[in-house]
Design an enzyme around this catalytic site. Sequence first.
Site, mmCIF file in Angstrom:
data_model
loop_
_atom_site.group_PDB
_atom_site.id
_atom_site.type_symbol
_atom_site.label_atom_id
_atom_site.label_comp_id
_atom_site.label_asym_id
_atom_site.label_seq_id
_atom_site.Cartn_x
_atom_site.Cartn_y
_atom_site.Cartn_z
ATOM 1 N N ARG A 215 0.859 -1.188 0.000
ATOM 2 C CA ARG A 215 0.000 0.000 0.000
ATOM 3 C C ARG A 215 0.891 1.232 0.000
ATOM 4 O O ARG A 215 1.480 1.583 1.018
ATOM 5 C CB ARG A 215 -0.906 -0.029 1.235
ATOM 6 N N HIS A 219 -3.388 4.345 5.086
ATOM 7 C CA HIS A 219 -4.461 3.368 5.297
ATOM 8 C C HIS A 219 -5.783 3.935 4.800
ATOM 9 O O HIS A 219 -6.542 3.268 4.098
ATOM 10 C CB HIS A 219 -4.554 3.018 6.784
ATOM 11 N N TYR A 228 4.495 5.239 11.241
ATOM 12 C CA TYR A 228 4.793 3.828 11.492
ATOM 13 C C TYR A 228 5.617 3.149 10.397
ATOM 14 O O TYR A 228 5.907 1.959 10.503
ATOM 15 C CB TYR A 228 3.502 3.038 11.722
#
Length: 312
Positions: A215, A219, A228
Amino acid sequence: MVLGRRFDEQANALARQGRLAVYPSALGQEACEVAPAIVLRDSDWLFPTYRDSIALVSRGIDPVRVLTLLRGDWHSGYDPMACRTAPQCTPLATHAAHAVGLAHGERLKGADTVALAMLGDGATSEGDFHEALNLAGVLRAPVVFLVQNNGYAISVPVSAQTAAPSLAYKGIGHGVRSERVDGNDAAAVLAVLATAVEDARSGGGPWLVEAQTYRLGPHTSADDPSRYRADAEVEQWRARDPIDRLARQLRERGLLDDETVVAVAADAEAFATGLREHLAEAPDVDPGALFDHVFHTPTPQLAAARAAQERH
């Protein structure tokens, strides 16, 4: 894939403008998104997640109706029965058992229908996922589970989710044939999924396909992935962009030229323009519709809630 990416970019922009409540991007996962729409027949069923809007557009569903869920209008803007496509599923893996049940039911009716359920890596950590695989294995149901392993379940990396050597191993214990594929190689994804779907259709039983992809975006439009994961990791995967890889493969075979590239990009831009124009105005919604289609015969509690809403 080019059209799907442009749709994805436009949907992200609409979310930033407040036209959508939120948008979960599939940037970088286009090969996994488009392949199911190619391998499934019109009579087959697709069970998508909230991230699989590109798959729905690739299946021929009106993009405005695809985004209805994310506008906060209806839970599904398209007719699942007419499109042979279940509503996009937000709770992780709950739709996997629905796919098994539908595939088994269709087989009992004598149809050669295949159900394909799309899932993320985070879904494989859910109990629903294992219950669905167990049921599919026992019933030998004509169902294919496509797991898009994009590296993260929101901010949780796969390494913190499972000790399995790969997510494909999770199918083996349930008697489900399992394969891994490079999810950024469009030809490879297409070949493996086509084999899985037709084998399931001919009575070979269920399949689990783990497509290793990434990805590239957040998100959702409300996420900050820099908290992160490192930029260097993203750039490493950006170099494996599925669209660029497919373009190189096609050029090497003499199947793609600059003129075609320009024409495809123009088609994609026209598609995005049409989407933008249709979503320029806020939807005309009736708050009372919240109470429709809940029960065939409204309960006293539901009637009281509707009356309270009308007074408000």
